[in-house]
Motif scaffolding. Structure first.
Motif, short mmCIF file in Angstrom:
data_model
loop_
_atom_site.label_atom_id
_atom_site.label_comp_id
_atom_site.label_asym_id
_atom_site.label_seq_id
_atom_site.Cartn_x
_atom_site.Cartn_y
_atom_site.Cartn_z
N MET A 8 10.05 3.92 1.19
CA MET A 8 8.70 4.29 1.56
C MET A 8 7.93 3.06 1.49
O MET A 8 8.64 2.33 0.57
CB MET A 8 8.73 4.83 -0.43
CG MET A 8 9.63 6.38 -0.61
SD MET A 8 8.98 6.75 -1.94
CE MET A 8 9.24 6.16 -3.15
N GLU A 9 6.53 3.09 1.41
CA GLU A 9 5.84 2.37 1.59
C GLU A 9 4.27 2.32 1.18
O GLU A 9 4.07 3.74 1.94
CB GLU A 9 5.81 1.20 3.14
CG GLU A 9 7.01 0.82 4.00
CD GLU A 9 6.95 0.24 4.36
OE1 GLU A 9 6.80 -1.24 4.99
OE2 GLU A 9 6.70 1.16 5.94
N LYS A 10 4.20 1.62 0.47
CA LYS A 10 2.16 2.41 -0.12
C LYS A 10 1.25 1.41 1.42
O LYS A 10 1.34 0.14 1.49
CB LYS A 10 2.47 1.79 -1.21
CG LYS A 10 0.66 2.22 -1.37
CD LYS A 10 0.52 2.02 -3.28
CE LYS A 10 -1.20 2.95 -3.93
NZ LYS A 10 -1.18 1.53 -4.99
N ASN B 268 -2.03 -4.28 -6.51
CA ASN B 268 -0.93 -4.36 -5.53
C ASN B 268 -1.23 -5.43 -5.05
O ASN B 268 -2.04 -5.89 -4.51
CB ASN B 268 -1.95 -3.04 -4.67
CG ASN B 268 -1.74 -1.77 -5.33
OD1 ASN B 268 -1.24 -0.96 -4.74
ND2 ASN B 268 -2.54 -1.45 -5.95
N ILE B 269 0.02 -6.09 -4.13
CA ILE B 269 0.37 -7.57 -3.79
C ILE B 269 0.51 -6.98 -2.31
O ILE B 269 0.83 -6.09 -2.04
CB ILE B 269 1.63 -8.49 -4.08
CG1 ILE B 269 0.95 -8.70 -5.60
CG2 ILE B 269 1.75 -9.45 -3.64
CD1 ILE B 269 2.05 -9.14 -5.86
N ILE B 270 -0.33 -7.51 -1.37
CA ILE B 270 -0.57 -7.03 0.17
C ILE B 270 0.55 -8.03 0.47
O ILE B 270 0.92 -9.22 0.53
CB ILE B 270 -1.95 -7.60 0.30
CG1 ILE B 270 -2.66 -6.64 0.10
CG2 ILE B 270 -1.14 -7.44 2.39
CD1 ILE B 270 -4.09 -6.89 0.21
N VAL B 271 1.58 -7.51 1.84
CA VAL B 271 2.43 -7.67 1.94
C VAL B 271 2.41 -7.92 3.12
O VAL B 271 2.31 -9.32 3.63
CB VAL B 271 4.31 -6.50 2.08
CG1 VAL B 271 5.14 -6.71 2.55
CG2 VAL B 271 3.75 -6.04 0.57
N ARG B 272 1.73 -6.93 4.17
CA ARG B 272 1.24 -7.50 5.63
C ARG B 272 -0.16 -6.76 5.88
O ARG B 272 -0.35 -5.53 5.51
CB ARG B 272 2.14 -7.56 6.52
CG ARG B 272 2.57 -5.83 6.28
CD ARG B 272 3.96 -5.54 7.33
NE ARG B 272 4.64 -4.64 8.31
CZ ARG B 272 5.29 -3.93 7.28
NH1 ARG B 272 5.43 -4.05 5.80
NH2 ARG B 272 5.51 -2.90 7.58
N ALA B 273 -1.23 -7.14 6.59
CA ALA B 273 -1.81 -6.30 7.55
C ALA B 273 -1.02 -5.26 9.02
O ALA B 273 -0.28 -5.49 9.05
CB ALA B 273 -3.28 -6.87 8.14
N LEU B 274 -2.17 -4.22 8.61
CA LEU B 274 -1.31 -3.83 9.34
C LEU B 274 -2.07 -3.27 10.95
O LEU B 274 -1.65 -2.45 12.31
CB LEU B 274 -1.23 -2.05 9.26
CG LEU B 274 -0.18 -1.55 7.84
CD1 LEU B 274 0.04 0.46 7.56
CD2 LEU B 274 1.59 -2.07 8.29
N ALA C 126 5.56 2.74 7.45
CA ALA C 126 4.55 2.05 8.22
C ALA C 126 4.65 1.16 9.17
O ALA C 126 4.37 1.63 10.31
CB ALA C 126 3.88 0.96 6.93
N ASN C 127 6.00 1.85 10.23
CA ASN C 127 5.90 1.28 11.07
C ASN C 127 5.64 1.64 11.76
O ASN C 127 4.96 3.29 12.65
CB ASN C 127 7.35 1.44 11.22
CG ASN C 127 8.32 0.59 12.67
OD1 ASN C 127 7.08 1.14 13.57
ND2 ASN C 127 8.62 0.28 12.55
N VAL D 45 -0.48 -2.91 4.00
CA VAL D 45 0.66 -2.57 3.20
C VAL D 45 1.12 -3.14 1.75
O VAL D 45 1.28 -4.12 2.29
CB VAL D 45 2.47 -2.79 3.83
CG1 VAL D 45 3.61 -2.59 3.16
CG2 VAL D 45 2.49 -2.14 5.54
N VAL D 46 1.39 -2.25 1.24
CA VAL D 46 1.13 -3.31 -0.71
C VAL D 46 2.83 -2.62 -1.61
O VAL D 46 2.79 -1.80 -0.98
CB VAL D 46 -0.15 -3.19 -1.29
CG1 VAL D 46 -1.61 -3.20 -0.10
CG2 VAL D 46 -0.07 -1.77 -1.97
N ALA D 47 2.64 -3.90 -2.16
CA ALA D 47 3.16 -3.50 -3.40
C ALA D 47 2.74 -3.22 -5.08
O ALA D 47 2.31 -3.68 -5.18
CB ALA D 47 4.62 -4.80 -3.44
N GLU D 48 3.02 -1.54 -5.13
CA GLU D 48 2.10 -1.89 -6.30
C GLU D 48 2.77 -1.96 -7.48
O GLU D 48 3.95 -1.53 -8.02
CB GLU D 48 2.34 0.37 -6.06
CG GLU D 48 1.19 0.43 -8.00
CD GLU D 48 1.20 1.96 -7.52
OE1 GLU D 48 0.92 2.86 -6.20
OE2 GLU D 48 1.84 2.44 -7.96
#
Length: 238
Positions: free
Chosen positions: A1-3, A161-167, A74-75, A97-100
């Motif tokens: 799962m991805e937020k 929410n830490i941002i993991v990567r931009a989509l 989110a692929n 994509v974030v880590a909540e």
């Protein structure tokens, strides 16, 4: 799962109030049909106009709405319908994509299905100081600032929410997205915001503690802080 956190821009000429109504009417169902769940809208409607003095702006134009939701992945290979729904509801959208991390769950004023959540939500897109490493900024945020934000404010919901990567290729280079909910009075009454009604010494202490802690890791030249009304659509998951 991805937020996912997605910022949305309204078409030119469409007021934020009209845009908010249009998003509420069709976007949650469109995202649900595309596979999203845990959907939440943060809308810049008339209810939060009194908080305009609290806006901090980097983007020009600034985002008009935010939508948050979860996906199995989110692929990009599996996100086509999601992106199409967002494009159909905006002139521009950017996604991350974030880590909540839920610091304060909203237990006192729990969201009601499809209705406006009590109070108001401060939606903050923030960037870390360029003179700090990412690890040092996160360490300050998590080990120091989190406690300060709890102790010095009247927030009844607090989600980091830490941002993991931009989509999306043109997404602003933020490091985090934070949502905090406050009583409506906090839009215009600073002592309410800082949980210090009737106590001038506490108000002075809380505002200074919060300002000093924010300065310890935030780049104030690259942030967008917007007041919003929160609408939760978790009931669509049932």
């Amino acid at each position: 799962m991805e937020k996912l956190i997605c910022a949305l821009w309204a078409p030119e000429g469409e007021s934020r109030g009209d845009y908010a109504e249009r998003l509420k009417s069709t976007l949650p169902a469109a995202l649900k049909a595309a596979g999203a769940y845990g959907i939440r809208l943060n809308l810049r409607d008339a209810t939060v106009e009194p908080a305009s003095s609290l806006i901090q702006q980097w983007q020009e134009r600034q985002q008009d709405a935010v939508v948050q939701f979860w996906l199995p992945t989110a692929n990009a290979h599996f996100r086509g319908q999601i992106d199409a729904a967002l494009a159909d509801h905006s002139v521009r959208f950017e996604a991350w994509v974030v880590a909540e991390s839920t610091i304060i769950p909203n237990k006192d004023h729990a969201p009601q299905a499809g209705s406006r959540t009590w109070g108001w939500s401060q939606a903050s897109f923030i960037s870390f100081r360029p003179d700090m490493s990412w690890d040092d900024a996160v360490a300050h945020w998590h080990h120091h600032h989190t406690r300060v934000a709890i102790d010095t404010q009247a927030n009844f919901e607090y989600v980091q929410n830490i941002i993991v990567r931009a989509l999306t290729p043109n997404a602003p280079d933020y490091d985090a997205f934070v949502e905090e909910c406050f009583p409506l009075e906090a839009m215009t009454d600073a002592p309410v915001f800082f949980d210090a009604v009737g106590d001038e010494a506490k108000f002075s202490h809380n505002t200074k503690e919060m300002a000093d802690s924010c300065a310890g890791f935030i780049d104030f030249s690259r942030i967008d802080i917007i007041p919003t009304s929160q609408f939760d659509y978790a009931h669509l998951d049932r």
